[in-house]
Design a protein around this motif. Sequence first.
Motif, PDB file in Angstrom:
ATOM      1  N   ALA A 132       0.838  -1.200   0.000  1.00  0.00           N
ATOM      2  CA  ALA A 132       0.000   0.000   0.000  1.00  0.00           C
ATOM      3  C   ALA A 132       0.875   1.253   0.000  1.00  0.00           C
ATOM      4  CB  ALA A 132      -0.922   0.001   1.211  1.00  0.00           C
ATOM      5  N   ALA A 133       0.487   2.238  -0.812  1.00  0.00           N
ATOM      6  CA  ALA A 133       1.275   3.457  -0.967  1.00  0.00           C
ATOM      7  C   ALA A 133       1.423   4.201   0.354  1.00  0.00           C
ATOM      8  CB  ALA A 133       0.639   4.358  -2.016  1.00  0.00           C
ATOM      9  N   GLU A 134       0.342   4.379   1.090  1.00  0.00           N
ATOM     10  CA  GLU A 134       0.402   5.144   2.334  1.00  0.00           C
ATOM     11  C   GLU A 134       1.315   4.466   3.352  1.00  0.00           C
ATOM     12  OE1 GLU A 134      -0.105   8.135   5.026  1.00  0.00           O
ATOM     13  OE2 GLU A 134      -0.767   8.090   2.930  1.00  0.00           O
ATOM     14  N   ALA A 135       1.195   3.149   3.482  1.00  0.00           N
ATOM     15  CA  ALA A 135       2.037   2.425   4.431  1.00  0.00           C
ATOM     16  C   ALA A 135       3.506   2.495   4.026  1.00  0.00           C
ATOM     17  CB  ALA A 135       1.582   0.975   4.523  1.00  0.00           C
ATOM     18  N   ARG A 136       3.771   2.444   2.730  1.00  0.00           N
ATOM     19  CA  ARG A 136       5.161   2.495   2.273  1.00  0.00           C
ATOM     20  C   ARG A 136       5.770   3.872   2.497  1.00  0.00           C
ATOM     21  NH1 ARG A 136       6.630   0.435  -3.711  1.00  0.00           N
ATOM     22  NH2 ARG A 136       4.819  -0.873  -3.167  1.00  0.00           N
ATOM     23  N   LEU A 137       5.022   4.911   2.172  1.00  0.00           N
ATOM     24  CA  LEU A 137       5.518   6.267   2.387  1.00  0.00           C
ATOM     25  C   LEU A 137       5.729   6.549   3.866  1.00  0.00           C
ATOM     26  CD1 LEU A 137       3.352   8.155  -0.232  1.00  0.00           C
ATOM     27  CD2 LEU A 137       5.837   7.939  -0.281  1.00  0.00           C
ATOM     28  N   SER A 138       4.804   6.071   4.688  1.00  0.00           N
ATOM     29  CA  SER A 138       4.925   6.281   6.124  1.00  0.00           C
ATOM     30  C   SER A 138       6.168   5.587   6.662  1.00  0.00           C
ATOM     31  CB  SER A 138       3.676   5.761   6.837  1.00  0.00           C
ATOM     32  OG  SER A 138       3.811   5.887   8.231  1.00  0.00           O
ATOM     33  N   MET A 139       6.421   4.379   6.210  1.00  0.00           N
ATOM     34  CA  MET A 139       7.571   3.615   6.701  1.00  0.00           C
ATOM     35  C   MET A 139       8.889   4.233   6.255  1.00  0.00           C
ATOM     36  SD  MET A 139       8.699  -0.194   5.514  1.00  0.00           S
ATOM     37  CE  MET A 139      10.387  -0.742   5.747  1.00  0.00           C
ATOM     38  N   VAL A 140       9.010   4.532   4.958  1.00  0.00           N
ATOM     39  CA  VAL A 140      10.298   4.956   4.408  1.00  0.00           C
ATOM     40  C   VAL A 140      10.518   6.450   4.585  1.00  0.00           C
ATOM     41  CG1 VAL A 140      11.756   5.026   2.358  1.00  0.00           C
ATOM     42  CG2 VAL A 140      10.261   3.063   2.756  1.00  0.00           C
ATOM     43  N   HIS A 141       9.556   7.266   4.119  1.00  0.00           N
ATOM     44  CA  HIS A 141       9.760   8.710   4.167  1.00  0.00           C
ATOM     45  C   HIS A 141       9.714   9.243   5.591  1.00  0.00           C
ATOM     46  CE1 HIS A 141       8.349  13.025   3.075  1.00  0.00           C
ATOM     47  NE2 HIS A 141       9.646  12.971   3.200  1.00  0.00           N
ATOM     48  N   ARG A 324       6.077  18.636 -14.216  1.00  0.00           N
ATOM     49  CA  ARG A 324       6.736  17.580 -14.974  1.00  0.00           C
ATOM     50  C   ARG A 324       6.605  16.248 -14.247  1.00  0.00           C
ATOM     51  NH1 ARG A 324      11.719  16.774 -16.273  1.00  0.00           N
ATOM     52  NH2 ARG A 324      12.833  17.962 -14.650  1.00  0.00           N
ATOM     53  N   GLY A 325       6.759  15.169 -15.018  1.00  0.00           N
ATOM     54  CA  GLY A 325       6.750  13.834 -14.449  1.00  0.00           C
ATOM     55  C   GLY A 325       5.369  13.388 -14.023  1.00  0.00           C
ATOM     56  N   THR A 326       5.333  12.475 -13.068  1.00  0.00           N
ATOM     57  CA  THR A 326       4.085  11.929 -12.557  1.00  0.00           C
ATOM     58  C   THR A 326       4.079  12.006 -11.045  1.00  0.00           C
ATOM     59  OG1 THR A 326       4.961   9.674 -12.444  1.00  0.00           O
ATOM     60  CG2 THR A 326       3.903  10.335 -14.510  1.00  0.00           C
ATOM     61  N   GLY A 327       2.894  11.905 -10.461  1.00  0.00           N
ATOM     62  CA  GLY A 327       2.822  11.912  -9.007  1.00  0.00           C
ATOM     63  C   GLY A 327       1.466  12.286  -8.490  1.00  0.00           C
ATOM     64  N   THR A 328       1.381  12.426  -7.180  1.00  0.00           N
ATOM     65  CA  THR A 328       0.141  12.812  -6.509  1.00  0.00           C
ATOM     66  C   THR A 328       0.467  13.779  -5.381  1.00  0.00           C
ATOM     67  OG1 THR A 328       0.279  10.910  -5.006  1.00  0.00           O
ATOM     68  CG2 THR A 328      -1.025  10.627  -7.022  1.00  0.00           C
ATOM     69  N   ILE A 329      -0.444  14.737  -5.185  1.00  0.00           N
ATOM     70  CA  ILE A 329      -0.325  15.680  -4.076  1.00  0.00           C
ATOM     71  C   ILE A 329      -1.581  15.548  -3.232  1.00  0.00           C
ATOM     72  CG2 ILE A 329      -0.112  18.094  -3.403  1.00  0.00           C
ATOM     73  CD1 ILE A 329       1.351  18.608  -6.012  1.00  0.00           C
ATOM     74  N   GLY A 330      -1.436  14.999  -2.025  1.00  0.00           N
ATOM     75  CA  GLY A 330      -2.582  14.776  -1.158  1.00  0.00           C
ATOM     76  C   GLY A 330      -2.653  15.781  -0.039  1.00  0.00           C
ATOM     77  N   GLU A 331      -3.516  15.500   0.928  1.00  0.00           N
ATOM     78  CA  GLU A 331      -3.730  16.432   2.025  1.00  0.00           C
ATOM     79  C   GLU A 331      -2.535  16.525   2.968  1.00  0.00           C
ATOM     80  OE1 GLU A 331      -7.253  15.472   4.098  1.00  0.00           O
ATOM     81  OE2 GLU A 331      -8.592  15.874   2.402  1.00  0.00           O
ATOM     82  N   LYS A 332      -1.883  15.398   3.226  1.00  0.00           N
ATOM     83  CA  LYS A 332      -0.760  15.403   4.167  1.00  0.00           C
ATOM     84  C   LYS A 332       0.518  14.827   3.576  1.00  0.00           C
ATOM     85  CE  LYS A 332      -2.480  17.213   7.927  1.00  0.00           C
ATOM     86  NZ  LYS A 332      -1.893  18.449   8.520  1.00  0.00           N
ATOM     87  N   ARG A 333       0.491  14.476   2.290  1.00  0.00           N
ATOM     88  CA  ARG A 333       1.648  13.801   1.713  1.00  0.00           C
ATOM     89  C   ARG A 333       1.653  13.997   0.201  1.00  0.00           C
ATOM     90  NH1 ARG A 333       4.241  10.132   4.573  1.00  0.00           N
ATOM     91  NH2 ARG A 333       2.433   9.608   5.814  1.00  0.00           N
ATOM     92  N   MET A 349       7.063  14.888   0.007  1.00  0.00           N
ATOM     93  CA  MET A 349       6.687  15.871   1.019  1.00  0.00           C
ATOM     94  C   MET A 349       5.746  15.220   2.014  1.00  0.00           C
ATOM     95  SD  MET A 349       4.852  19.644   0.626  1.00  0.00           S
ATOM     96  CE  MET A 349       3.273  19.002   0.020  1.00  0.00           C
ATOM     97  N   GLY A 350       5.950  15.496   3.287  1.00  0.00           N
ATOM     98  CA  GLY A 350       5.067  15.017   4.328  1.00  0.00           C
ATOM     99  C   GLY A 350       4.785  16.113   5.337  1.00  0.00           C
ATOM    100  N   SER A 351       3.728  15.933   6.110  1.00  0.00           N
ATOM    101  CA  SER A 351       3.326  16.859   7.188  1.00  0.00           C
ATOM    102  C   SER A 351       2.874  18.211   6.657  1.00  0.00           C
ATOM    103  CB  SER A 351       4.465  17.069   8.197  1.00  0.00           C
ATOM    104  OG  SER A 351       4.920  15.832   8.704  1.00  0.00           O
ATOM    105  N   SER A 352       2.524  18.301   5.402  1.00  0.00           N
ATOM    106  CA  SER A 352       2.044  19.559   4.825  1.00  0.00           C
ATOM    107  C   SER A 352       1.077  19.255   3.694  1.00  0.00           C
ATOM    108  CB  SER A 352       3.202  20.403   4.295  1.00  0.00           C
ATOM    109  OG  SER A 352       2.726  21.535   3.588  1.00  0.00           O
TER     110      SER A 352
END
Length: 381
Positions: A132-141, A324-333, A349-352
């Motif tokens: 899961a993307a959220e779990a992976r970002l939380s663990m690594v980032h 440029r490129g690909t990605g997602t900008i969410g509420e907190k990540r 980016m996290g916490s913002s």
Amino acid sequence: MSETDEAPAAPGRLRRALPHSRRGRLLLISALVLVLAGTGLGTWAADTWPWPKDRYCWGAWEEDSGPGFLGDEAFGDDDDGSRTAKETAPTRERPTGSCEVAIDSDYESSYDGDEVSVDQRVSVEYGPVPKAAEARLSMVHDGFLGGDMVPLPDGLPGTVNGRGGLLVLPKSCDTEDGRPTVVTMDASGMYSSGPSYTQNDPADLGGAREAAVLLVAAANRGMAAAGCAPDEPLRVSSPVYDLPGERDRIFSASDDVCGIRGLRLGTEDIEDQTGAVTRDLQTCSVRGDRDDVPYLDLAMVAQPRLAAVFDGIVGERPAARGWRGTGTIGEKRAIVRADCAGRTATFLMGSSSDPDHLAAFANAAAARLGCAPIAPKGAAR
């Protein structure tokens, strides 16, 4: 975890019964040697002195091998405490594992006579990054790409500081669906004195370089157990470079943070910290100066194997119009990936929830690397 999953640090009933401090063992062993001498077995006792030292984390770490948490200094003024371990080694059939070394010590302070209690842990996890993307970002980032992290030495793909680190293992250890396997290490702890005083007191890993040595040793043992070890074991032979800067107080709401022009948070009750600034990695963290609450975490990852931990979760569309490129900008990540100076760079980016923060950071990092802006002109204030 079943009882069979928890293995003691060293097998054998006699070893488990021995005191964990050096002083306690010396007293007991001395008494045993005297008894053995009286029974004609003194020569055997002398030939086997000293007794083998305990080993931890699948045999990767040896007692008294350097870092404070593996020596008797971890037990406080009276050398009175215990060091215990539980672990589950990875296998070919189940390539996940964990180990934990715990230090518990209770003694009377020689300074003021207060009762002191120390509870410390060094925890290691071996396994693939989450699906899961959220779990992976939380663990690594969130855990290993903060402003206090720096690259592992010798080109090893990962990060480290004095309290732990992350290492991405070779492709031979990837899962069938292509997810990299990582080894993470984290030191934690709490010190209590008297009825009301407590503070964080992580187990002593001996600094960033020694932490890197411990992490790589555990990784080599884990890979061997899982059957994916490379022909030559991973090694740490160089110092840890690019040590992070000190946390700096932000005195004005209009000040730039982390040395990046235009990156402003509009508050003065914060401290920023810049970690690595290399072609492979750039990190920045902002925290509350009193409560240590995270305000902003930013990272650029261009080291190919470390960036691979984010494969499959970036998406296939631009993060926003004009980016440029690909990605997602969410509420907190947020996560954005784009080509930059002949390589693929991942921006996090996290916490913002403010895309302008990521835009200012990503464009500054891109300019430093010598590639086109990631966000459109005017995206960042």
